[in-house]
Scaffold this active site. Structure first.
Site, PDB file in Angstrom:
ATOM      1  CG  ASN A   1      -1.720  -1.142   1.210  1.00  0.00           C
ATOM      2  OD1 ASN A   1      -2.207  -1.685  -0.142  1.00  0.00           O
ATOM      3  ND2 ASN A   1      -2.615  -1.507   2.169  1.00  0.00           N
TER       4      ASN A   1
ATOM      5  N   GLY B   1      -5.245  -9.164   2.601  1.00  0.00           N
ATOM      6  CA  GLY B   1      -5.813  -8.295   1.798  1.00  0.00           C
ATOM      7  C   GLY B   1      -4.886  -7.880   0.370  1.00  0.00           C
TER       8      GLY B   1
ATOM      9  CG  ASN C   1      -8.505 -11.875   0.179  1.00  0.00           C
ATOM     10  OD1 ASN C   1      -9.693 -11.492  -0.240  1.00  0.00           O
ATOM     11  ND2 ASN C   1      -7.360 -11.359  -0.600  1.00  0.00           N
ATOM     12  N   PRO C   2     -11.405 -11.936   2.048  1.00  0.00           N
ATOM     13  CG  PRO C   2     -12.766 -10.008   1.745  1.00  0.00           C
ATOM     14  CD  PRO C   2     -11.569 -10.641   2.048  1.00  0.00           C
TER      15      PRO C   2
ATOM     16  CG  HIS D   1       4.146  -1.513  -4.588  1.00  0.00           C
ATOM     17  ND1 HIS D   1       3.112  -2.188  -4.695  1.00  0.00           N
ATOM     18  CD2 HIS D   1       5.205  -2.137  -4.715  1.00  0.00           C
ATOM     19  CE1 HIS D   1       3.535  -3.230  -5.157  1.00  0.00           C
ATOM     20  NE2 HIS D   1       4.787  -3.486  -5.254  1.00  0.00           N
TER      21      HIS D   1
ATOM     22  CB  SER E   1      -5.342  -9.554  -5.901  1.00  0.00           C
ATOM     23  OG  SER E   1      -4.378  -8.616  -6.340  1.00  0.00           O
TER      24      SER E   1
HETATM   25  P1  NAD Z   1      -5.824  -5.584  -5.083  1.00  0.00           P
HETATM   26  O1  NAD Z   1      -6.626  -4.260  -5.186  1.00  0.00           O
HETATM   27  O2  NAD Z   1      -5.332  -6.204  -6.305  1.00  0.00           O
HETATM   28  O3  NAD Z   1      -6.299  -6.643  -4.213  1.00  0.00           O
HETATM   29  C1  NAD Z   1      -7.154  -6.532  -2.993  1.00  0.00           C
HETATM   30  C2  NAD Z   1      -7.574  -7.697  -2.317  1.00  0.00           C
HETATM   31  O4  NAD Z   1      -8.334  -7.274  -1.011  1.00  0.00           O
HETATM   32  C3  NAD Z   1      -8.440  -8.798  -3.023  1.00  0.00           C
HETATM   33  O5  NAD Z   1      -8.005  -9.847  -2.856  1.00  0.00           O
HETATM   34  C4  NAD Z   1     -10.056  -8.363  -2.050  1.00  0.00           C
HETATM   35  O6  NAD Z   1     -10.484  -9.707  -2.115  1.00  0.00           O
HETATM   36  C5  NAD Z   1      -9.228  -8.176  -0.918  1.00  0.00           C
HETATM   37  N1  NAD Z   1     -10.053  -7.502   0.001  1.00  0.00           N
HETATM   38  C6  NAD Z   1     -11.206  -6.667  -0.123  1.00  0.00           C
HETATM   39  N2  NAD Z   1     -11.561  -6.077   1.104  1.00  0.00           N
HETATM   40  C7  NAD Z   1     -10.807  -6.754   2.049  1.00  0.00           C
HETATM   41  C8  NAD Z   1     -10.953  -6.711   3.519  1.00  0.00           C
HETATM   42  N3  NAD Z   1     -12.064  -5.882   4.001  1.00  0.00           N
HETATM   43  N4  NAD Z   1     -10.078  -7.369   4.168  1.00  0.00           N
HETATM   44  C9  NAD Z   1      -9.297  -8.344   3.558  1.00  0.00           C
HETATM   45  N5  NAD Z   1      -9.240  -8.329   2.286  1.00  0.00           N
HETATM   46  C10 NAD Z   1      -9.720  -7.479   1.410  1.00  0.00           C
HETATM   47  O7  NAD Z   1      -4.555  -5.042  -4.038  1.00  0.00           O
HETATM   48  P2  NAD Z   1      -3.054  -5.548  -4.188  1.00  0.00           P
HETATM   49  O8  NAD Z   1      -2.989  -6.939  -3.962  1.00  0.00           O
HETATM   50  O9  NAD Z   1      -2.591  -4.616  -3.056  1.00  0.00           O
HETATM   51  O10 NAD Z   1      -2.138  -5.154  -5.603  1.00  0.00           O
HETATM   52  C11 NAD Z   1      -2.678  -3.882  -6.077  1.00  0.00           C
HETATM   53  C12 NAD Z   1      -1.710  -2.800  -6.214  1.00  0.00           C
HETATM   54  O11 NAD Z   1      -2.236  -1.627  -6.201  1.00  0.00           O
HETATM   55  C13 NAD Z   1      -0.572  -2.782  -5.284  1.00  0.00           C
HETATM   56  O12 NAD Z   1       0.642  -2.743  -5.894  1.00  0.00           O
HETATM   57  C14 NAD Z   1      -0.948  -1.439  -4.329  1.00  0.00           C
HETATM   58  O13 NAD Z   1       0.475  -0.771  -4.322  1.00  0.00           O
HETATM   59  C15 NAD Z   1      -1.909  -0.652  -5.128  1.00  0.00           C
HETATM   60  N6  NAD Z   1      -2.864   0.109  -4.259  1.00  0.00           N
HETATM   61  C16 NAD Z   1      -2.613   0.411  -3.174  1.00  0.00           C
HETATM   62  C17 NAD Z   1      -3.704   1.164  -2.378  1.00  0.00           C
HETATM   63  C18 NAD Z   1      -3.556   1.625  -1.080  1.00  0.00           C
HETATM   64  O14 NAD Z   1      -2.303   2.097  -0.774  1.00  0.00           O
HETATM   65  N7  NAD Z   1      -4.620   1.465  -0.231  1.00  0.00           N
HETATM   66  C19 NAD Z   1      -5.097   0.826  -3.027  1.00  0.00           C
HETATM   67  C20 NAD Z   1      -5.273   0.501  -4.509  1.00  0.00           C
HETATM   68  C21 NAD Z   1      -4.161  -0.069  -4.949  1.00  0.00           C
END
Ligand code: NAD
Length: 247
Positions: A102, A187, A213-214, A119, A189
């Site tokens: 994140n 949390g 993870n859900p 990241h 993917s």
């Molecule tokens: P992703 O969006 O690909 O996947 C999110 C995962 O979280 C999914 O598997 C989903 O099922 C799960 N999820 C959803 N709600 C949840 C909850 N309440 N509790 C637990 N799990 C839950 O995200 P990723 O795997 O982090 O990869 C995507 C890329 O996007 C990363 O490189 C990241 O840097 C970036 N990103 C970061 C943020 C942030 O900083 N908050 C937000 C969006 C994307």
């Protein structure tokens, strides 16, 4: 909720825990995951159109504005029960490393100390040309603003698709993953590399592997314990199951 006794015991006896988090842990704070973020104004763009060096070269204004929108959104939200439970876990385990994909800084705002940001962080800014961190610049109305040193365009200090991770960061994450006895993947993917390889490296070295993870992910088939549900519910339950902290 009932948690497997063997998992609770493994955590109680653990000397070294590594946690890998992804966008899902911040979802309950109101920060959309990448899939969810493609709503409203931004629905017309794919992540590859917004989070690559090529996208920035093509249309720096759109990319800068997308990150400005996310920066503003993150500033308005708070860490949730999942982030806070990880702060507590860090206090209770002799050696603890939190690796996050994140870029929102919510782990640090919750109070986590040992955080490896794979990241980057969208609250920081750097020069697109030279890569140097930039804290202050003149607002002339130009979007994106210009680097005060070289006049290059400024960009968020995050790792985009097709970019290398900051030097040394992945090596630290890998070393921690290879030496831990419990690894929690929360949390994420488990699709974005090289982060996605870390749980499997831990598994190869004998760690107990846990996923929170859900939904199922490509990692699910490999884990010892699969806790299906939101991190903001499961992590506090896990901490309660560990019992009172000693000492
Ligand atoms: P992703 O969006 O690909 O996947 C999110 C995962 O979280 C999914 O598997 C989903 O099922 C799960 N999820 C959803 N709600 C949840 C909850 N309440 N509790 C637990 N799990 C839950 O995200 P990723 O795997 O982090 O990869 C995507 C890329 O996007 C990363 O490189 C990241 O840097 C970036 N990103 C970061 C943020 C942030 O900083 N908050 C937000 C969006 C994307």
């Amino acid at each position: 909720m009932t948690l497997p006794n063997e998992l609770v015991r493994a955590l109680q006896q653990s000397r070294s825990v590594v946690v890998l988090t992804g966008a899902g842990i911040s979802a309950e704070s109101g920060v959309p995951t990448f899939r969810d973020a493609q709503t409203g104004l931004w629905a017309q763009f794919k992540p590859e159109d917004l989070a690559t060096p090529e996208a920035f070269r093509r249309n720096p204004k759109v990319v800068w504005e997308w990150y400005a929108w996310r920066r503003q959104l993150v500033a308005q939200v708070e860490p949730n029960a999942g982030h806070r439970a990880l702060v507590e876990l860090e206090r209770r385990v002799p050696q603890f490393t939190l690796i996050t994909q994140n870029v929102d800084g919510l782990h640090q705002r919750a109070g986590s100390r040992s955080v490896i940001e794979l990241h980057g962080n969208l609250t920081r800014t750097k020069c697109f040309e030279e890569g140097a961190a930039v804290d202050h610049w003149e607002e002339t109305g130009e979007v994106p603003p210009r680097c005060p040193r070289c006049g290059g365009r400024l960009r968020p200090d995050v790792v985009w698709f097709n970019e290398m991770l900051p030097p040394g960061v992945f090596e630290c994450a890998l070393a921690a993953s290879r030496s831990c006895d419990v690894f929690l993947s929360i949390g994420t993917s488990a699709l974005v590399h090289p982060a996605a390889s870390l749980p499997l490296d831990a598994l190869k070295r004998g760690a107990t592997l846990v996923e929170i993870n859900p939904d199922d992910t490509p990692l699910t088939a490999h884990v010892h314990f699969r806790l299906r549900g939101p991190a903001g519910v499961i992590l506090p339950a896990l901490l309660r199951a560990l019992g009172p902290a000693s000492g």
